[in-house]
Motif scaffolding. Structure first.
Motif, PDB file in Angstrom:
ATOM      1  N   TYR A  30       0.829  -1.200   0.000  1.00  0.00           N
ATOM      2  CA  TYR A  30       0.000   0.000   0.000  1.00  0.00           C
ATOM      3  C   TYR A  30       0.866   1.254   0.000  1.00  0.00           C
ATOM      4  N   SER A  31       1.898   1.252   0.875  1.00  0.00           N
ATOM      5  CA  SER A  31       2.742   2.449   0.961  1.00  0.00           C
ATOM      6  C   SER A  31       3.526   2.633  -0.324  1.00  0.00           C
ATOM      7  N   PHE A  32       3.950   1.485  -0.947  1.00  0.00           N
ATOM      8  CA  PHE A  32       4.684   1.588  -2.200  1.00  0.00           C
ATOM      9  C   PHE A  32       3.789   2.177  -3.281  1.00  0.00           C
ATOM     10  N   GLY A  33       2.538   1.680  -3.333  1.00  0.00           N
ATOM     11  CA  GLY A  33       1.616   2.196  -4.333  1.00  0.00           C
ATOM     12  C   GLY A  33       1.341   3.676  -4.112  1.00  0.00           C
ATOM     13  N   ALA A  34       1.139   4.046  -2.821  1.00  0.00           N
ATOM     14  CA  ALA A  34       0.867   5.450  -2.530  1.00  0.00           C
ATOM     15  C   ALA A  34       2.082   6.301  -2.870  1.00  0.00           C
ATOM     16  N   GLY A  35       3.287   5.802  -2.518  1.00  0.00           N
ATOM     17  CA  GLY A  35       4.496   6.554  -2.822  1.00  0.00           C
ATOM     18  C   GLY A  35       4.709   6.690  -4.310  1.00  0.00           C
ATOM     19  N   LEU A  36       4.422   5.598  -5.045  1.00  0.00           N
ATOM     20  CA  LEU A  36       4.575   5.630  -6.498  1.00  0.00           C
ATOM     21  C   LEU A  36       3.615   6.643  -7.094  1.00  0.00           C
ATOM     22  N   TRP A  37       2.391   6.652  -6.512  1.00  0.00           N
ATOM     23  CA  TRP A  37       1.376   7.563  -7.029  1.00  0.00           C
ATOM     24  C   TRP A  37       1.790   9.004  -6.799  1.00  0.00           C
ATOM     25  N   SER A  38       2.337   9.288  -5.605  1.00  0.00           N
ATOM     26  CA  SER A  38       2.688  10.666  -5.297  1.00  0.00           C
ATOM     27  C   SER A  38       4.088  11.022  -5.788  1.00  0.00           C
ATOM     28  N   GLY A  39       4.820  10.042  -6.317  1.00  0.00           N
ATOM     29  CA  GLY A  39       6.136  10.330  -6.866  1.00  0.00           C
ATOM     30  C   GLY A  39       7.240  10.393  -5.839  1.00  0.00           C
ATOM     31  N   GLN A  40       6.907  10.094  -4.558  1.00  0.00           N
ATOM     32  CA  GLN A  40       7.952  10.160  -3.530  1.00  0.00           C
ATOM     33  C   GLN A  40       8.947   9.024  -3.664  1.00  0.00           C
TER      34      GLN A  40
END
Ligand code: ZN
Length: 185
Positions: A88-98
């Motif tokens: 989940y955090s990877f997907g969220a990070g990927l989405w936000s570009g972090q």
């Protein structure tokens, strides 16, 4: 039979059948009492203390998972939750570009960055793009030499093909020169 019924009246959590009761007696000699299930798997009623059967549905009380198995299950559940959280955090990070700022690329990879090449070659953006396209066309012209001709018509076609690639390369290089002059830096 009335004796059996009376017995069930007094101790309803005990099995009415004496055959099963004997089995219980044998089993009770083995100290497995703390390793029994807390609730009935059929009706999810909590078992009475020390009971071997469910007082609601009469189902046999199963043995609980051993502490080792319970610990393993807890560890597996923890790992699963951690994995899901990571995803989940990877997907969220990927989405936000972090995530891209966290990924450590090898240091030599920065030489492949467009702006690094641009500052190294000293061309403007448009000129560099045209230069790369021209290099690709030259490569296409060279690859056209790999084609084998069996007839004169084929050979002629290959020559035209190569000439077209070289013309495209020339056009790209000229465009690069024009873009360099017009950008003026
Ligand atoms: Zn039950």
């Amino acid at each position: 039979m009335s004796e059996v019924a009376q017995q069930t009246q007094q101790e309803f959590w005990r099995p009415p059948s004496p055959v099963v009761a004997d089995g219980i007696v044998v089993r009770e000699t083995i100290p497995i009492i703390p390793a029994m299930a807390e609730a009935c798997p059929r009706c999810s009623t909590e078992f009475l203390l020390g009971s071997r059967f469910c007082h609601t549905c009469g189902g046999r009380r199963p043995e609980a998972l051993s502490p080792v198995a319970k610990a393993d299950a807890a560890v597996m559940a923890g790992l699963w939750e951690q994995g899901v959280a990571h995803v989940y955090s990877f997907g969220a990070g990927l989405w936000s570009g972090q995530i891209w700022s966290k990924i450590k690329f090898p240091s030599w990879l920065r030489y492949l960055h467009f702006h690094e090449i641009q500052s190294w070659v000293g061309l403007s953006t448009g000129s560099l793009i045209a230069f790369v396209i021209g290099l690709g066309c030259v490569a296409g012209a060279l690859l056209a030499g790999l084609l084998t001709a069996k007839t004169l018509v084929d050979w002629q076609a290959i020559q035209f093909y190569r000439a077209e690639w070289l013309l495209a390369a020339t056009a790209a290089f000229v465009a690069g020169i024009l873009l360099k002059k017009s950008s003026g830096d």
